[in-house]
Design a protein around this motif. Sequence first.
Motif: not given
Length: 392
Positions: A30-36, A258-260
């Motif tokens: 869950p810490g991977c913002e790139r994949r998110a 996602i918007e953040h």
Amino acid sequence: MRHRLAELRGPDVRAKSLDARALAALAANPGCERRAILDGAGVDKATLAGALGSPSAFGQSQFALVRGNAFEARVKADGGTELLRLVHEKLDRSAEPPAAARVPDLSAAGHAGRAARTELALGEAALAPGEWTLLDHPLLALDVAGSPAFLEPDAVVVHPDGSWTVVEIKSFPLLDGSADPAKVGAAARQAAVYVLALEEVAARLAAAPDAPGEAPRVRHRILLVCPKDFSNLPTASAVDVRKQRAVTARQLARLTRIEHIADALPEGTCFAPELPRERLTASVESVPASYAPECLSACELAFHCRDRSRAQDAVTTLGRPVRAELGGLTTVEDVLAAARGELGDPADPTVAALRRAAALRAEALAGAAAPTGARALAGVAGAARAEVAPCP
């Protein structure tokens, strides 16, 4: 928000829907913002990896797909007679044997239409107690960090008591009643995502003005159907997914919305694969990643992220357990400098353990050529683990 995600994906690029396998992998990191953000925007990560020059062989072979589809067709033949027999045998022997079952038509236009038709069919089944109902490839909607994901389980069975069971059909064999634990675990994590989506459907049905009563019960024991031994005959096993469901729900709740993530990206960020490689690389690198070796079996961008992690000398390339033991030391060079006494507070337990471990290692390897870089770090980290491990 949809317009913003379309801009990130590329104006002429069709969105790729999240499936349960990708969602389970996303929840595991869950810490991977790139994949998110890439998954939330519907970016095809395999195509993106190729455009970045780091193609991945991630995914099933064509042979495995054909074999799996043929086995699934056999399991669901004759209106799902064999499938319902297995559900009754493994999960609900107290119910009347399924002599026949309702198989509603779930076809509709678009993902949203199919998801609505699935929800309607589940609601109709709740109003027909005493009957078996088989939903073949229903489509379920699940909110993931503010973005809808559409999920398609192999089947959902509605029992005569109104409860719902997720069915997973896999082509790996059950040998003498057991299967590869890693494959069963992956199937359980995937099924847990479907259970969460069904629970949302059940809650909506219960909240409807004309609801007949309390929400339908979603069973936490799913049916895993596989070939028996080395044949093509279907057999099944009941798998309890309560633990996987709880972990997945907790991890999905931790995902940054996602918007953040999108609001923090530089102006002009776009992941369209036809862009020049330099611009595409800059767009991808503008989103923080959380690489670990486990990503190699779960993400199409893993090779690209691994190369970047190695170039940054990050300790995450050695795995999450090593990273967790090193505290604020994030690069291989920092760890080696701390072990040599050139960096860090001697009162820090991590630094003290590294220095003690380095001394023990140097004593043990006296006269041998000293390894450098990641090999040296692996040796020091191993010695540090031994140094701080409690005595038996």
